[in-house]
Write a protein that holds these residues in place. Sequence first.
Motif, PDB file in Angstrom:
ATOM      1  N   LEU A   1       0.966  -1.303   0.055  1.00 37.46           N
ATOM      2  CA  LEU A   1      -0.215   0.071  -0.142  1.00 37.46           C
ATOM      3  C   LEU A   1       0.687   1.187  -0.071  1.00 37.46           C
ATOM      4  CD1 LEU A   1      -2.726  -1.199   2.840  1.00 37.46           C
ATOM      5  CD2 LEU A   1      -2.735  -1.529   0.291  1.00 37.46           C
TER       6      LEU A   1
ATOM      7  N   ASP B   1       0.921   5.426   0.308  1.00 36.21           N
ATOM      8  CA  ASP B   1      -0.049   6.519   0.530  1.00 36.21           C
ATOM      9  C   ASP B   1       0.583   7.932  -0.167  1.00 36.21           C
ATOM     10  OD1 ASP B   1      -1.670   7.998   1.969  1.00 36.21           O
ATOM     11  OD2 ASP B   1      -0.672   8.373   3.988  1.00 36.21           O
TER      12      ASP B   1
ATOM     13  N   LEU C   1      -6.710   4.647   1.180  1.00 37.84           N
ATOM     14  CA  LEU C   1      -6.290   3.461   1.723  1.00 37.84           C
ATOM     15  C   LEU C   1      -7.181   2.483   2.223  1.00 37.84           C
ATOM     16  CD1 LEU C   1      -3.129   4.983   3.686  1.00 37.84           C
ATOM     17  CD2 LEU C   1      -2.946   3.577   1.461  1.00 37.84           C
TER      18      LEU C   1
ATOM     19  N   VAL D   1      -6.606  -1.273   1.533  1.00 41.12           N
ATOM     20  CA  VAL D   1      -6.633  -2.648   2.546  1.00 41.12           C
ATOM     21  C   VAL D   1      -7.788  -3.629   2.023  1.00 41.12           C
ATOM     22  CG1 VAL D   1      -7.311  -3.114   4.824  1.00 41.12           C
ATOM     23  CG2 VAL D   1      -5.855  -1.011   4.380  1.00 41.12           C
TER      24      VAL D   1
ATOM     25  N   VAL E   1       3.452  -1.276   3.821  1.00 44.09           N
ATOM     26  CA  VAL E   1       3.016  -0.068   3.705  1.00 44.09           C
ATOM     27  C   VAL E   1       4.103   1.067   3.679  1.00 44.09           C
ATOM     28  CG1 VAL E   1       1.504   1.590   4.907  1.00 44.09           C
ATOM     29  CG2 VAL E   1       0.908  -0.967   5.015  1.00 44.09           C
TER      30      VAL E   1
ATOM     31  N   THR F   1       4.185   5.158   3.934  1.00 43.02           N
ATOM     32  CA  THR F   1       3.396   6.454   4.200  1.00 43.02           C
ATOM     33  C   THR F   1       4.479   7.072   4.874  1.00 43.02           C
ATOM     34  OG1 THR F   1       1.681   7.002   5.851  1.00 43.02           O
ATOM     35  CG2 THR F   1       2.797   4.987   6.362  1.00 43.02           C
TER      36      THR F   1
ATOM     37  N   GLY G   1       1.059   4.184   9.388  1.00 45.01           N
ATOM     38  CA  GLY G   1       1.770   2.793   8.944  1.00 45.01           C
ATOM     39  C   GLY G   1       1.243   1.631   9.784  1.00 45.01           C
TER      40      GLY G   1
ATOM     41  N   LEU H   1      -2.390   0.843   9.730  1.00 49.29           N
ATOM     42  CA  LEU H   1      -2.636  -0.023   8.320  1.00 49.29           C
ATOM     43  C   LEU H   1      -2.247  -1.556   8.742  1.00 49.29           C
ATOM     44  CD1 LEU H   1      -1.978   2.655   5.743  1.00 49.29           C
ATOM     45  CD2 LEU H   1      -4.063   1.747   6.018  1.00 49.29           C
ATOM     46  N   ALA H   2      -1.166  -1.569   9.301  1.00 51.24           N
ATOM     47  CA  ALA H   2      -0.588  -2.979   9.450  1.00 51.24           C
ATOM     48  C   ALA H   2      -1.491  -3.832  10.024  1.00 51.24           C
ATOM     49  CB  ALA H   2       0.709  -2.861  10.098  1.00 51.24           C
TER      50      ALA H   2
ATOM     51  N   VAL I   1       4.068  -7.798   8.312  1.00 52.77           N
ATOM     52  CA  VAL I   1       3.953  -6.352   7.501  1.00 52.77           C
ATOM     53  C   VAL I   1       5.107  -5.854   7.725  1.00 52.77           C
ATOM     54  CG1 VAL I   1       2.407  -4.393   7.330  1.00 52.77           C
ATOM     55  CG2 VAL I   1       1.471  -6.779   7.672  1.00 52.77           C
TER      56      VAL I   1
ATOM     57  N   VAL J   1       6.561  -1.757   7.163  1.00 49.55           N
ATOM     58  CA  VAL J   1       6.416  -0.317   6.981  1.00 49.55           C
ATOM     59  C   VAL J   1       7.698   0.563   6.536  1.00 49.55           C
ATOM     60  CG1 VAL J   1       5.537   1.801   8.360  1.00 49.55           C
ATOM     61  CG2 VAL J   1       4.652  -0.548   8.957  1.00 49.55           C
TER      62      VAL J   1
END
Length: 488
Positions: free
Chosen positions: A241, A243, A375, A379, A393, A395, A401, A404-405, A413, A415
């Motif tokens: 992802l 941002d 976002l 997701v 992610v 961002t 971050g 979102l994780a 995940v 970041v």
Amino acid sequence: MTVFTSHSPVTGEPVGEHPVHGPEEIGAAVDRAHAAARRWAACGWAGRRARLRTWKRSLARRMDEFAELISAETGKPVHDARAEVLLTVVHLDWAARNARRVLRRRRVPSGLLALHQRALLDRRPLGVVGVIGPWNYPLYTPMGSIGYALAAGNAVVFKPSELTAGVGELLSASFAQAVPDHPTLLQAVTGHGPAGEALARSGVDMVAFTGAPGTARKVAAVCAERLTPLLAECGGKDAVLVDASADLDAAADAIVWGAMANAGQTCAGVERVYAVASVHADLCERIVHRARALRPGADPEACYGPLTLPGQLATVERHTKEALAGGAHAAHGGPESIRPPYAHPIVLADVPEDSPAMREETFGPTVAVNAVRDLDEGVAHANAGSYALGAAVFTGSRRTGLALAARLNSGAVSVNSVLGFAAIPALPFGGSADSGHGRIHGPDGLRAFTAPQSVTIRRFRPPVDLTSFATSRRSAARTINLGRRLHT
């Protein structure tokens, strides 16, 4: 004995010959491993740690030897293979040094009802672990099971991929040479699919498998016959992802490496990217700029090598063609990028979400970059597939971050990086759904190869013993009613 030949995916030339082990030979290896496991248990924590660290130092000294063989059997550049050996050494060192701390017997609270009992939790090795390994990282990936299983006190019988049988044989031989008093603690058996099936059916106490979900289901069916525990790592369709606040240069650099390194043959590699619409075009340009600079080949300056499994080229081509037919456009490369034995970088954009390129594991040097409203939509798309292994992610906000994780289904995940967890031995690795189940690495990876044993020791006679017929009904009822009041 029948033999088979491993070949270079670059030239097709033979690399080595290996025996086709049948059920009898594999069963004999497992019998030897059971005896070896009992001797290994007698070494104690300190003895196992010392021997495993001796082996670790031997692997580090023999890095170039291992790297050359990994390169010959997989086609990956030697410098990539050397990095694989380094990661292996780091994880083995962590497992050896931390096994006692994680797995030693510990006291746990008894609670008021059992105050007269001392409660202990012990973790016992399972015995013999059968490891069925992959070809894409033929040393690092199986050692995530082998090293941790050995550190936990088990013996291991290792069936490497038939494409990388030589690496498995060298690994087993290196242990016997470094730890000569335990020559059968780690044994390699070789062959094709039937050898893996025979290992799963051989009476091992656990199977650790890495490979495709379809094959994992077959292994699981065999394990079910004896209720043999199975740890399965089955690949991914990892999403990134991005941002609007992200550093796009850093994101593009990480995405290209995550998608193209090792010719895209990484279970937790980048296959899908969801960028907010306002930065999508800019990000695509930066990704394409970096992808254009990559060159596959067999020489030391090549960025990555061939696809190790020749049939995978057809999958990359099919995914690309079906994506383009569905309305995607090729930002860089296309079907013409498939030039056996190599696949040159392919960057697709605006790929339909129901396309195989977005739903199935491609396992090649390709990446799909799609725009999303926000976002939240990213997701939703990232979680929509059947895989749940890794994700990333990018961002400008660490808080964003982490938030979102927490919303992503993936087992790991990163970041503002990709695959950040691979080099951190203290972190567990694994996924769910079609990505498998169970964890390797870290404390969870050590515990995966043990069984908990609960132990209680009576410290004194309780005033009212609820486990004795000698206790009057009246006293027992009074105690039970008191306990009820404490919980209402």
